[in-house]
Design an enzyme around this catalytic site. Sequence first.
Site, PDB file in Angstrom:
ATOM      1  N   LYS A  13      28.586 -65.988  16.846  1.00  0.00           N
ATOM      2  CA  LYS A  13      28.958 -64.621  17.098  1.00  0.00           C
ATOM      3  C   LYS A  13      29.698 -63.944  16.555  1.00  0.00           C
ATOM      4  O   LYS A  13      29.727 -62.967  15.687  1.00  0.00           O
ATOM      5  CB  LYS A  13      29.155 -64.369  18.580  1.00  0.00           C
ATOM      6  CG  LYS A  13      28.055 -64.806  19.808  1.00  0.00           C
ATOM      7  CD  LYS A  13      28.682 -64.339  21.327  1.00  0.00           C
ATOM      8  CE  LYS A  13      29.663 -65.226  21.559  1.00  0.00           C
ATOM      9  NZ  LYS A  13      29.688 -66.636  21.680  1.00  0.00           N
ATOM     10  N   ARG A  88      30.260 -60.515  29.138  1.00  0.00           N
ATOM     11  CA  ARG A  88      30.183 -61.704  29.555  1.00  0.00           C
ATOM     12  C   ARG A  88      29.632 -61.834  30.817  1.00  0.00           C
ATOM     13  O   ARG A  88      29.116 -63.004  31.156  1.00  0.00           O
ATOM     14  CB  ARG A  88      30.991 -62.411  29.010  1.00  0.00           C
ATOM     15  CG  ARG A  88      31.171 -63.561  28.092  1.00  0.00           C
ATOM     16  CD  ARG A  88      32.512 -64.404  28.226  1.00  0.00           C
ATOM     17  NE  ARG A  88      32.260 -65.484  27.358  1.00  0.00           N
ATOM     18  CZ  ARG A  88      32.805 -65.391  26.044  1.00  0.00           C
ATOM     19  NH1 ARG A  88      33.272 -64.416  25.592  1.00  0.00           N
ATOM     20  NH2 ARG A  88      33.078 -66.297  25.349  1.00  0.00           N
ATOM     21  N   ARG A 127      35.074 -76.735  14.113  1.00  0.00           N
ATOM     22  CA  ARG A 127      35.456 -75.643  13.879  1.00  0.00           C
ATOM     23  C   ARG A 127      37.116 -75.668  13.665  1.00  0.00           C
ATOM     24  O   ARG A 127      37.754 -76.219  14.327  1.00  0.00           O
ATOM     25  CB  ARG A 127      35.218 -74.798  15.158  1.00  0.00           C
ATOM     26  CG  ARG A 127      35.942 -73.251  14.954  1.00  0.00           C
ATOM     27  CD  ARG A 127      35.546 -72.469  15.725  1.00  0.00           C
ATOM     28  NE  ARG A 127      35.302 -72.513  17.230  1.00  0.00           N
ATOM     29  CZ  ARG A 127      34.837 -71.723  18.101  1.00  0.00           C
ATOM     30  NH1 ARG A 127      34.343 -70.682  17.707  1.00  0.00           N
ATOM     31  NH2 ARG A 127      34.942 -71.885  19.534  1.00  0.00           N
ATOM     32  N   ARG A 160      41.015 -74.786  18.434  1.00  0.00           N
ATOM     33  CA  ARG A 160      41.241 -74.224  19.432  1.00  0.00           C
ATOM     34  C   ARG A 160      41.239 -75.145  20.683  1.00  0.00           C
ATOM     35  O   ARG A 160      40.524 -76.189  20.563  1.00  0.00           O
ATOM     36  CB  ARG A 160      40.097 -73.172  19.694  1.00  0.00           C
ATOM     37  CG  ARG A 160      40.312 -71.807  18.982  1.00  0.00           C
ATOM     38  CD  ARG A 160      39.084 -71.017  18.949  1.00  0.00           C
ATOM     39  NE  ARG A 160      38.378 -70.819  20.444  1.00  0.00           N
ATOM     40  CZ  ARG A 160      37.391 -70.028  20.496  1.00  0.00           C
ATOM     41  NH1 ARG A 160      36.743 -69.313  19.640  1.00  0.00           N
ATOM     42  NH2 ARG A 160      36.713 -70.090  21.730  1.00  0.00           N
ATOM     43  N   ARG A 171      31.978 -74.449  29.212  1.00  0.00           N
ATOM     44  CA  ARG A 171      31.699 -73.064  28.758  1.00  0.00           C
ATOM     45  C   ARG A 171      30.010 -72.890  28.538  1.00  0.00           C
ATOM     46  O   ARG A 171      29.803 -71.726  28.735  1.00  0.00           O
ATOM     47  CB  ARG A 171      32.222 -72.911  27.383  1.00  0.00           C
ATOM     48  CG  ARG A 171      33.878 -72.825  27.404  1.00  0.00           C
ATOM     49  CD  ARG A 171      34.530 -73.074  26.107  1.00  0.00           C
ATOM     50  NE  ARG A 171      34.226 -72.131  25.155  1.00  0.00           N
ATOM     51  CZ  ARG A 171      34.464 -72.425  23.769  1.00  0.00           C
ATOM     52  NH1 ARG A 171      34.985 -73.592  23.428  1.00  0.00           N
ATOM     53  NH2 ARG A 171      34.273 -71.543  22.923  1.00  0.00           N
TER      54      ARG A 171
HETATM   55  P1  AP5 Z   1      31.520 -68.860  15.603  1.00  0.00           P
HETATM   56  O1  AP5 Z   1      31.136 -67.766  14.996  1.00  0.00           O
HETATM   57  O2  AP5 Z   1      33.254 -69.124  15.876  1.00  0.00           O
HETATM   58  O3  AP5 Z   1      31.004 -69.040  17.065  1.00  0.00           O
HETATM   59  P2  AP5 Z   1      30.968 -67.795  18.307  1.00  0.00           P
HETATM   60  O4  AP5 Z   1      29.807 -67.576  18.794  1.00  0.00           O
HETATM   61  O5  AP5 Z   1      31.913 -66.864  18.121  1.00  0.00           O
HETATM   62  O6  AP5 Z   1      31.855 -69.006  19.267  1.00  0.00           O
HETATM   63  P3  AP5 Z   1      33.167 -68.968  20.275  1.00  0.00           P
HETATM   64  O7  AP5 Z   1      33.421 -70.224  20.701  1.00  0.00           O
HETATM   65  O8  AP5 Z   1      34.116 -68.001  19.641  1.00  0.00           O
HETATM   66  O9  AP5 Z   1      32.430 -68.213  21.591  1.00  0.00           O
HETATM   67  P4  AP5 Z   1      33.014 -68.323  22.958  1.00  0.00           P
HETATM   68  O10 AP5 Z   1      32.017 -67.276  23.264  1.00  0.00           O
HETATM   69  O11 AP5 Z   1      33.076 -69.419  23.514  1.00  0.00           O
HETATM   70  O12 AP5 Z   1      34.408 -67.764  22.635  1.00  0.00           O
HETATM   71  P5  AP5 Z   1      35.314 -66.563  22.709  1.00  0.00           P
HETATM   72  O13 AP5 Z   1      36.411 -66.629  21.826  1.00  0.00           O
HETATM   73  O14 AP5 Z   1      34.250 -65.381  22.931  1.00  0.00           O
HETATM   74  O15 AP5 Z   1      30.958 -70.274  15.069  1.00  0.00           O
HETATM   75  C1  AP5 Z   1      31.036 -71.729  15.792  1.00  0.00           C
HETATM   76  C2  AP5 Z   1      31.358 -72.535  14.756  1.00  0.00           C
HETATM   77  O16 AP5 Z   1      30.108 -72.675  13.924  1.00  0.00           O
HETATM   78  C3  AP5 Z   1      32.172 -72.136  13.542  1.00  0.00           C
HETATM   79  O17 AP5 Z   1      32.967 -73.613  13.194  1.00  0.00           O
HETATM   80  C4  AP5 Z   1      31.528 -71.747  12.325  1.00  0.00           C
HETATM   81  O18 AP5 Z   1      32.101 -71.779  11.037  1.00  0.00           O
HETATM   82  C5  AP5 Z   1      30.147 -72.332  12.891  1.00  0.00           C
HETATM   83  N1  AP5 Z   1      28.900 -71.728  12.194  1.00  0.00           N
HETATM   84  C6  AP5 Z   1      28.700 -70.367  12.422  1.00  0.00           C
HETATM   85  N2  AP5 Z   1      27.576 -69.874  12.013  1.00  0.00           N
HETATM   86  C7  AP5 Z   1      26.997 -71.119  11.351  1.00  0.00           C
HETATM   87  C8  AP5 Z   1      25.581 -71.348  10.869  1.00  0.00           C
HETATM   88  N3  AP5 Z   1      24.719 -70.426  10.709  1.00  0.00           N
HETATM   89  N4  AP5 Z   1      25.523 -72.834  10.573  1.00  0.00           N
HETATM   90  C9  AP5 Z   1      26.548 -73.727  10.593  1.00  0.00           C
HETATM   91  N5  AP5 Z   1      27.871 -73.428  11.256  1.00  0.00           N
HETATM   92  C10 AP5 Z   1      28.107 -72.087  11.669  1.00  0.00           C
HETATM   93  O19 AP5 Z   1      35.963 -66.557  24.375  1.00  0.00           O
HETATM   94  C11 AP5 Z   1      37.023 -67.654  24.714  1.00  0.00           C
HETATM   95  C12 AP5 Z   1      37.482 -67.797  25.892  1.00  0.00           C
HETATM   96  O20 AP5 Z   1      37.789 -66.351  26.116  1.00  0.00           O
HETATM   97  C13 AP5 Z   1      36.130 -67.783  26.868  1.00  0.00           C
HETATM   98  O21 AP5 Z   1      35.860 -69.098  27.298  1.00  0.00           O
HETATM   99  C14 AP5 Z   1      36.778 -67.094  28.237  1.00  0.00           C
HETATM  100  O22 AP5 Z   1      37.562 -67.941  29.000  1.00  0.00           O
HETATM  101  C15 AP5 Z   1      37.530 -65.977  27.468  1.00  0.00           C
HETATM  102  N6  AP5 Z   1      36.880 -64.624  27.277  1.00  0.00           N
HETATM  103  C16 AP5 Z   1      36.555 -63.983  26.189  1.00  0.00           C
HETATM  104  N7  AP5 Z   1      35.664 -63.143  26.433  1.00  0.00           N
HETATM  105  C17 AP5 Z   1      35.617 -62.678  27.653  1.00  0.00           C
HETATM  106  C18 AP5 Z   1      35.171 -61.970  28.563  1.00  0.00           C
HETATM  107  N8  AP5 Z   1      34.241 -60.907  28.058  1.00  0.00           N
HETATM  108  N9  AP5 Z   1      34.897 -62.141  29.939  1.00  0.00           N
HETATM  109  C19 AP5 Z   1      35.481 -63.415  30.395  1.00  0.00           C
HETATM  110  N10 AP5 Z   1      36.354 -64.091  29.650  1.00  0.00           N
HETATM  111  C20 AP5 Z   1      36.282 -63.747  28.406  1.00  0.00           C
HETATM  112 MG    MG Z   2      33.775 -66.537  18.477  1.00  0.00          MG
END
Ligand code: AP5
Ligand code: MG
Length: 213
Positions: A13, A88, A127, A160, A171
Amino acid sequence: MKIIMLGAPGAGKGTQAKMIAEKYHLPHVSTGDIFRANLKEGTELGKKAKEYMDKGALVPDELTVEILLDRVAKDDCKNGYVLDGFPRTIPQAEVLDKELEKLGDKVDLAIDVEVPDENIVRRMSGRRACLKCGATYHIEHIPPKQEGICDNCGEPLVQRDDDKPETVQKRLTVYHDQTAPLIDYYTKKNILKTVDGTQDMEAVFADIVKLVG
Ligand code: AP5
Ligand code: MG
């Protein structure tokens, strides 16, 4: 244009949201990045959010919604934005819709980046993230030019805390229970589009560009 990125943790994402933001000149708004920036600054919000993030749990809706609404009320969001990691939960989506409705506005497109759970844990372990600018790398697939250093701002890259395999599993469970129902929610509103997130990142982006136009 208001775009929502849906998908499991690690689906890409953030990677795609940044590319969309650049191409269409929209701000990239990631609640996860906002929480991590606060954590780095040592704010109260950051400390509170960390308790949940480290467990792989969601930060409570009350806290998250307020932060998101503050962010999208800023001037740079006037012409739209890409939301990454928000909503989410169904209640988060409902609040967003209500707030937009008050402004005579709505979400235009929800993009579900689909990646099976088996691929996720592997991606997460490789990552590396920049806590300053939010850039994300993968040690095999998308390496930085200089090992361990952010291409954009020269900060050291980190793994992270919530990318440990056991936290990633948690997660994923939380995603299936609380976030995946949003696929149905946006399907019913006729704005959901799905892309195959297992392709390389350029191919995923090309599919997204076809959807956005
Ligand atoms: P990446 O692009 O980083 O993936 P992502 O979908 O953004 O994954 P996240 O871990 O950031 O998502 P998340 O939803 O768990 O975390 P968030 O920060 O939102 O890609 C992942 C990896 O793959 C990278 O290394 C990248 O380089 C690689 N990659 C990407 N595309 C690729 C491809 N096509 N091929 C190969 N490799 C690829 O949230 C973290 C925490 O914050 C949550 O757990 C929660 O506690 C809290 N939080 C955040 N938002 C909310 C909310 N709205 N409500 C409640 N809690 C929240
Ligand atoms: Mg992300």
